[in-house]
Design an enzyme around this catalytic site. Structure first.
Site, PDB file in Angstrom:
ATOM      1  N   ASP A  13      -3.849  -5.428   5.794  1.00  0.00           N
ATOM      2  CA  ASP A  13      -2.505  -4.851   5.754  1.00  0.00           C
ATOM      3  C   ASP A  13      -2.345  -3.881   4.585  1.00  0.00           C
ATOM      4  OD1 ASP A  13      -1.725  -6.308   7.939  1.00  0.00           O
ATOM      5  OD2 ASP A  13      -0.215  -7.516   6.905  1.00  0.00           O
ATOM      6  N   ASP A  14      -1.315  -3.049   4.670  1.00  0.00           N
ATOM      7  CA  ASP A  14      -0.881  -2.170   3.568  1.00  0.00           C
ATOM      8  C   ASP A  14      -1.868  -1.044   3.258  1.00  0.00           C
ATOM      9  OD1 ASP A  14       1.123  -4.098   3.502  1.00  0.00           O
ATOM     10  OD2 ASP A  14       0.363  -5.084   1.717  1.00  0.00           O
ATOM     11  N   HIS A 134       5.875  -4.801   8.152  1.00  0.00           N
ATOM     12  CA  HIS A 134       5.682  -5.104   6.736  1.00  0.00           C
ATOM     13  C   HIS A 134       6.696  -6.178   6.344  1.00  0.00           C
ATOM     14  CE1 HIS A 134       4.505  -4.432   2.631  1.00  0.00           C
ATOM     15  NE2 HIS A 134       5.615  -3.825   2.263  1.00  0.00           N
TER      16      HIS A 134
END
Length: 310
Positions: A13-14, A134
């Protein structure tokens, strides 16, 4: 436990948060430890991340962000219910508070989600094969409906539903965090019908809350996968998810590897947050690339793949 064929999507993620996050995720991908990434298009290094994904042929999806930093939709940057008085998104908990008070305009949520899909397409040259939220905003009340409609509109087939088997038994998670996780779980249960109605799919099993940051270890990942598979094979399948071909099961493991962010570089408009600057990101990276984790996958007939391969 019979030898199931397990397809494991390990999602970093991210991606796009900062150059050091990008580098860490790419290193994990090249080591065969991450098989899929989720891009923050409002991240300060999103364009660089998209280039890296193209260069290394990394399967990439969209990490829709309504809670951290700045919107990408020009019309929402100045005057919008999604912003606090400082002109940024309300934050992980602030977003939830504003939502529960009825202060968020869902047409603005739709506008921003669509703007993020469009920017993703601009940066990568294609639509995202998967799209999640998110800080798990995509399973929140009201938001889940808009999110599902946007996915359906763009023909995005896969998402994430963060219901982790055995989460309640994880006594190493501090109570305040556990409260947040159980809230995410409850929201996720209430989202299943909505996503199902819109024809959206997700892997059979989700893991990632119990193994985040300092709680990640080779043993923790093994036992989370083993426990989840055992539970999956023992219980009757929910009618919501069509039964996978006999003998196969799809799992998503959510991870957050990277080299710690160094302020002021990074973030989604406000600079990097504490988790990004912490050693916990590096700890995840170092755990994921351990050879014994890789060899465990092989002995257990676990095949790493991306959403496109499910």
């Amino acid at each position: 436990l019979r030898m199931l064929q397990v397809k494991l999507v390990v999602t970093g993620d991210d991606f796009g948060y900062c150059p050091r996050r990008n580098q860490g995720i790419v290193d994990c991908f090249l080591a065969g430890a991450v098989s899929n990434v989720s891009l923050l298009v409002n991240g300060s290094a999103a364009a660089e991340a998209a280039k890296l994904a193209r260069r290394y042929n990394i399967p990439i999806g969209l990490h829709a962000n309504l809670s951290e930093g700045s919107p990408v939709c020009e019309l929402l940057k100045t005057n919008s219910s999604l912003l606090n008085q400082d002109g940024f998104f309300h934050g992980k908990m602030g977003f939830r508070t504003a939502l529960s008070k009825g202060l968020l305009n869902m047409s603005e949520v739709r506008q921003e989600l669509k703007a993020q899909v469009e920017l993703f397409r601009e940066l990568t040259g294609h639509l995202p094969p998967h799209m999640d939220g998110h800080q798990h905003v995509h399973v929140l009340p009201e938001v889940r409906h808009v999110f599902a409609e946007v996915l359906k509109e763009y023909g995005i087939k896969y998402t994430r539903v963060p219901i982790e088997p055995g989460l309640h038994k994880c006594d190493w998670i501090p109570p305040s965090l556990m409260d947040f996780y159980l809230g995410v779980e409850e929201d996720s249960f209430n989202t299943v019908d909505v996503f199902t109605r819109h024809g959206i799919r997700w892997p059979d099993i989700y893991i990632g809350l119990s193994t985040m940051g300092k709680n990640m270890s080779v043993a923790a990942i093994w036992s989370a996968i083993d426990a989840a598979i055992a539970e999956f094979t023992s219980k009757a399948h929910s009618p919501a998810q069509p039964r996978p071909p006999s003998g196969t099961v799809a799992i998503e493991l959510m991870v957050h590897p990277g080299y710690p962010s160094v302020p002021p570089v990074g973030g989604c408009g406000e600079g990097p947050d504490d988790f990004s600057q912490s050693w916990e990101r590096l700890h995840e990276l170092q755990t994921l690339i351990k050879p014994e984790l890789q060899s465990h996958y092989k002995t257990r007939n676990i095949q790493l793949c991306s959403f496109k391969d499910l």
